[in-house]
Design a protein around this motif. Sequence first.
Motif, PDB file in Angstrom:
ATOM      1  N   ASP A   1       0.273  -1.426  -0.042  1.00  0.00           N
ATOM      2  CA  ASP A   1       0.155   0.146   0.143  1.00  0.00           C
ATOM      3  C   ASP A   1       0.951   1.479  -0.397  1.00  0.00           C
ATOM      4  O   ASP A   1       1.949   0.827   0.669  1.00  0.00           O
ATOM      5  CB  ASP A   1      -0.443   0.583   1.080  1.00  0.00           C
ATOM      6  CG  ASP A   1      -1.826  -0.739   1.269  1.00  0.00           C
ATOM      7  OD1 ASP A   1      -2.202  -1.258   0.123  1.00  0.00           O
ATOM      8  OD2 ASP A   1      -2.081  -1.938   2.285  1.00  0.00           O
TER       9      ASP A   1
ATOM     10  N   GLN B   1      -8.208   5.315 -11.879  1.00  0.00           N
ATOM     11  CA  GLN B   1      -8.287   4.186 -12.383  1.00  0.00           C
ATOM     12  C   GLN B   1     -10.032   3.121 -13.792  1.00  0.00           C
ATOM     13  O   GLN B   1      -9.586   2.155 -14.062  1.00  0.00           O
ATOM     14  CB  GLN B   1      -9.332   3.416 -10.790  1.00  0.00           C
ATOM     15  CG  GLN B   1      -9.227   1.984 -11.048  1.00  0.00           C
ATOM     16  CD  GLN B   1      -8.558   1.317 -10.811  1.00  0.00           C
ATOM     17  OE1 GLN B   1      -7.077   1.421 -10.170  1.00  0.00           O
ATOM     18  NE2 GLN B   1      -8.316  -0.035 -11.060  1.00  0.00           N
TER      19      GLN B   1
ATOM     20  N   GLY C   1      -4.139  -3.813 -11.547  1.00  0.00           N
ATOM     21  CA  GLY C   1      -4.927  -4.262 -10.055  1.00  0.00           C
ATOM     22  C   GLY C   1      -5.745  -3.339  -9.784  1.00  0.00           C
ATOM     23  O   GLY C   1      -5.635  -2.105 -10.493  1.00  0.00           O
ATOM     24  N   GLU C   2      -5.896  -3.206  -9.108  1.00  0.00           N
ATOM     25  CA  GLU C   2      -7.172  -1.429  -8.789  1.00  0.00           C
ATOM     26  C   GLU C   2      -6.500  -0.597  -7.200  1.00  0.00           C
ATOM     27  O   GLU C   2      -6.429  -1.596  -6.431  1.00  0.00           O
ATOM     28  CB  GLU C   2      -8.625  -2.722  -8.184  1.00  0.00           C
ATOM     29  CG  GLU C   2      -9.712  -1.132  -7.563  1.00  0.00           C
ATOM     30  CD  GLU C   2     -11.009  -1.395  -6.734  1.00  0.00           C
ATOM     31  OE1 GLU C   2     -11.620  -0.850  -7.177  1.00  0.00           O
ATOM     32  OE2 GLU C   2     -10.731  -3.614  -7.414  1.00  0.00           O
TER      33      GLU C   2
ATOM     34  N   ILE D   1      -7.568   1.702  -4.351  1.00  0.00           N
ATOM     35  CA  ILE D   1      -7.936   1.727  -3.233  1.00  0.00           C
ATOM     36  C   ILE D   1      -8.026   3.138  -2.535  1.00  0.00           C
ATOM     37  O   ILE D   1      -7.331   2.881  -1.622  1.00  0.00           O
ATOM     38  CB  ILE D   1      -8.617   0.689  -2.480  1.00  0.00           C
ATOM     39  CG1 ILE D   1      -8.775  -0.210  -3.441  1.00  0.00           C
ATOM     40  CG2 ILE D   1     -10.125   1.174  -2.025  1.00  0.00           C
ATOM     41  CD1 ILE D   1      -9.802  -0.528  -4.474  1.00  0.00           C
TER      42      ILE D   1
ATOM     43  N   TYR E   1      -9.796 -11.601  -3.926  1.00  0.00           N
ATOM     44  CA  TYR E   1     -10.509 -10.985  -4.868  1.00  0.00           C
ATOM     45  C   TYR E   1      -9.756 -11.214  -6.351  1.00  0.00           C
ATOM     46  O   TYR E   1      -8.840 -12.126  -6.892  1.00  0.00           O
ATOM     47  CB  TYR E   1      -9.528  -9.559  -4.117  1.00  0.00           C
ATOM     48  CG  TYR E   1     -10.410  -9.496  -3.803  1.00  0.00           C
ATOM     49  CD1 TYR E   1     -11.364  -8.195  -3.439  1.00  0.00           C
ATOM     50  CD2 TYR E   1      -9.651  -9.392  -2.288  1.00  0.00           C
ATOM     51  CE1 TYR E   1     -12.274  -7.529  -2.205  1.00  0.00           C
ATOM     52  CE2 TYR E   1     -10.161  -8.209  -1.168  1.00  0.00           C
ATOM     53  CZ  TYR E   1     -10.931  -7.892  -0.963  1.00  0.00           C
ATOM     54  OH  TYR E   1     -11.705  -7.199   0.234  1.00  0.00           O
TER      55      TYR E   1
ATOM     56  N   TYR F   1      -5.463  -7.786  -7.476  1.00  0.00           N
ATOM     57  CA  TYR F   1      -4.399  -7.317  -7.015  1.00  0.00           C
ATOM     58  C   TYR F   1      -5.285  -5.971  -6.431  1.00  0.00           C
ATOM     59  O   TYR F   1      -5.214  -4.657  -7.277  1.00  0.00           O
ATOM     60  CB  TYR F   1      -3.399  -6.944  -7.882  1.00  0.00           C
ATOM     61  CG  TYR F   1      -2.350  -6.438  -6.284  1.00  0.00           C
ATOM     62  CD1 TYR F   1      -2.570  -6.745  -4.822  1.00  0.00           C
ATOM     63  CD2 TYR F   1      -1.717  -4.748  -6.349  1.00  0.00           C
ATOM     64  CE1 TYR F   1      -1.883  -6.157  -3.837  1.00  0.00           C
ATOM     65  CE2 TYR F   1      -1.097  -4.461  -5.451  1.00  0.00           C
ATOM     66  CZ  TYR F   1      -0.980  -5.091  -4.398  1.00  0.00           C
ATOM     67  OH  TYR F   1      -0.932  -3.931  -3.230  1.00  0.00           O
ATOM     68  N   ARG F   2      -5.486  -5.668  -4.961  1.00  0.00           N
ATOM     69  CA  ARG F   2      -6.112  -4.265  -4.589  1.00  0.00           C
ATOM     70  C   ARG F   2      -4.948  -3.345  -4.350  1.00  0.00           C
ATOM     71  O   ARG F   2      -4.557  -3.885  -2.710  1.00  0.00           O
ATOM     72  CB  ARG F   2      -7.341  -4.494  -4.339  1.00  0.00           C
ATOM     73  CG  ARG F   2      -8.464  -4.822  -4.806  1.00  0.00           C
ATOM     74  CD  ARG F   2      -9.551  -5.500  -4.084  1.00  0.00           C
ATOM     75  NE  ARG F   2     -10.578  -5.013  -2.932  1.00  0.00           N
ATOM     76  CZ  ARG F   2     -11.848  -4.311  -3.147  1.00  0.00           C
ATOM     77  NH1 ARG F   2     -12.117  -4.569  -4.417  1.00  0.00           N
ATOM     78  NH2 ARG F   2     -12.178  -3.645  -2.427  1.00  0.00           N
ATOM     79  N   ARG F   3      -4.967  -2.108  -4.326  1.00  0.00           N
ATOM     80  CA  ARG F   3      -3.373  -1.858  -3.621  1.00  0.00           C
ATOM     81  C   ARG F   3      -3.888   0.088  -3.327  1.00  0.00           C
ATOM     82  O   ARG F   3      -5.402   0.648  -3.524  1.00  0.00           O
ATOM     83  CB  ARG F   3      -2.695  -1.155  -4.296  1.00  0.00           C
ATOM     84  CG  ARG F   3      -1.344  -1.001  -3.666  1.00  0.00           C
ATOM     85  CD  ARG F   3      -0.193   0.205  -4.644  1.00  0.00           C
ATOM     86  NE  ARG F   3      -0.229  -0.316  -6.234  1.00  0.00           N
ATOM     87  CZ  ARG F   3       0.879  -0.941  -5.941  1.00  0.00           C
ATOM     88  NH1 ARG F   3       1.673  -1.321  -4.811  1.00  0.00           N
ATOM     89  NH2 ARG F   3       1.263  -1.657  -6.550  1.00  0.00           N
ATOM     90  N   LYS F   4      -4.311  -0.171  -1.186  1.00  0.00           N
ATOM     91  CA  LYS F   4      -4.580   0.733  -1.129  1.00  0.00           C
ATOM     92  C   LYS F   4      -4.082   2.272  -0.820  1.00  0.00           C
ATOM     93  O   LYS F   4      -3.091   2.451  -0.880  1.00  0.00           O
ATOM     94  CB  LYS F   4      -5.323   0.406   0.041  1.00  0.00           C
ATOM     95  CG  LYS F   4      -6.222  -0.399   1.173  1.00  0.00           C
ATOM     96  CD  LYS F   4      -6.415  -0.682   2.173  1.00  0.00           C
ATOM     97  CE  LYS F   4      -7.143  -1.513   3.075  1.00  0.00           C
ATOM     98  NZ  LYS F   4      -6.809  -3.177   2.664  1.00  0.00           N
TER      99      LYS F   4
END
Length: 749
Positions: free
Chosen positions: A270, A292, A300-301, A303, A326, A329-332
Amino acid sequence: MEFLNTSPESHCTSELLGSSDGEEEEILMYGEDLELNPFDSLPYSSRYYKLMKERQELPIWKVRCAFMESLLHHQIVIVSGDAKTGKSSQVPQWCAEHCLAAGCRHGAAVCSQTHGQLAVQLALRAADEMDVNVGHEVGYFVPFESCCTTETILRYCTDDMLQREMMSAPLLNSYGVIILDDVHERTVPTDVLLGVLKHVLRARPALRLVILTAPHMSSKLQDFCGSVPLIRVENEHQAEVVYTCSMPKDHFLSALRLLFELHHTKEKGDIVIFLACEQDIEKASQMIRQEQSTSNPDLGELIPVPLYPTRNDLIPKPKQDKQKCYQKYRRKVLLTTSFGESLIQIKNITFVIDVGVERRKVYNPRIRADSVIIEPISKAQAEMHKQMLSMSPSGKLFCLYPEEFTYKEMKPDFPAKIQESNLTSTVLFLKRMDIAGFRHCEFLSRPAPESLMQALEDLDYLAALDNDGNLSEFGIIMSEFPLDPQLSKSILASCEFECVDEMLTIAAMVTAPNCFLHAPSGTEEIALTCWRKFSHPAGDHFTLINVFNAFREASTNSAGQYCSNEKWCRNYFLSCSALRMAEIIRAELVEIMKRIELPISEPDFGSPENILSIKKALLSGYFMQIARDVDGSGNYLMLTHRQVAQLHPFSSYYNTRRSPEWVLFHEFSISEDNSIRVVSEISPHLFVELAPQYYFSNLPPSESKDILQEVIDHLSPVSAIKEKQKTNSDNKENEKYPQTPTEQRCIIQ
């Protein structure tokens, strides 16, 4: 963007375990011998032992024994630690153990935080680690929300809520240990608590005070507190720091470009971005969402997670149903300002981007307004941003400024907010403490004398002080409200003018975050069209009532469904969380009115009599915030000084292209585009009727004052008769609104 790597590579020690072998054995024995949790007398769960192992790995655990020993033998203990060492979560738990131990039953432990959302997060974490329930053994109380019982042994709260608790319990007798966290942030309530608690400690020898702070504040606090134990905790890791070769032209755009570059590298982890101001947080969040929608899904997404240090918003609770996997990949991306480092609680941070500048408000008591300044952050703040990566051996800090900028432009420390804020509410609190016998407050940093004088002067104008400068009965009632004193005065005046219902709505709406959202690019005209549906010809205060009533009606029609509320707000470009917060604030204000037995009139919004009554109530508190359109083109000159401002774009007058001559405003800040916010039209006749005469006589000469004097002269025969009658026989009215001779008043500079 070109960067220079000027720091050594990251290094880490072989172990992060915070206890020696002997301590480990002691902890294991503790777990085996005490099968029952001493806080609730129930058996420990398996999760407790799992979390205990994680707690032992925190750097703070190295000093546990030293801390407990110091707490046993000293009234004040200072714990100086780097960020992410575990002091905010572990030290309060140890203090709760101290309160529970045999022979130390002196009450509960309370830990103050500078941010409400952090107090809630820490309470949830402490309850989990202590293997107890939130709301029972561990709880929290923050503005407009309480989750505690009389049996709660560990409480987290905001510093302003602990300060308010002292008004009804000056000695804080229900507590055995008081923990002041994040003292280095130098908020006004924390600084005031430090000063007042020194008196409480003298009156209660068994009371303990624990101060948690960053290392750069240690010596200053020791000088302030005297010869007290200082316990130092350090991080194990040193982050890699990368500087730019030169200052970027636009820090905000440079930070976002670097974010997208890092995301394209596909390195996991993150990202935290320290921006210049909270307006940049909202703008960055929108831009990340737009980017995005057009980016390669294989990356990846992203966030965006906005973290507002000063916003009094609804505190999000953790969701119970978490998705465990998920497809991508989701990155804050955590977006905050230079003062938001304590809000960052996640561990998986790999990159930090620091713009190196901040945009903040500094109060000017001479003109009763905030000035917006942009300047470099301090060296202390830069160091704390670096510590965000203490749990990540491979993390990198990207500084969007050259290394020499740190030494040449940054000050060693950031200023105390008590030296940059409006102190009217603070002085009202201190006057309330005078009643309890606290005649003096020792400040860690002395506020400016002109700020204190301006605060006393304003309280005098608002009839909160008697002829001797002590808190009047009227001032005592004002202090019961968790509001700006001017707003409290308006609520009390609304009781006389029978418009309490409407005034409570206005108070809630101006206290909650701004309900009007910044419209995305290309939708500005649509947003303006939506907002015009709520516009009221009398002004913005009345428009806010329309918005609040419409939101309530939509909530009723949707049977209280949260999703429907969100959809309605999106359709009208309004903030659902801000309006829900306004509902909560208003409900609490109603409870305060009932508790102190003040009348609440029936709603009558819309009638001409009600509109006039609301204006009278507003003027009773905000007669110091009047402006006049001096040229008929929307250039408003403040009545108390020579500053000129325009209507804010969110104003209903701005949207309808109408500029009333005389207005009352709620907020004014000096910046590149000076603007007055939350504006409503008033008449000169109303002003001269409701503003104290000694306030008017102290106004500096101006064309506006001459116009008002003509109004007074025109009404003088009638006014003279009324004044004579009032002087001779209206003693009851004088008790409500005490007046003293003009020559005893301070002159407005």
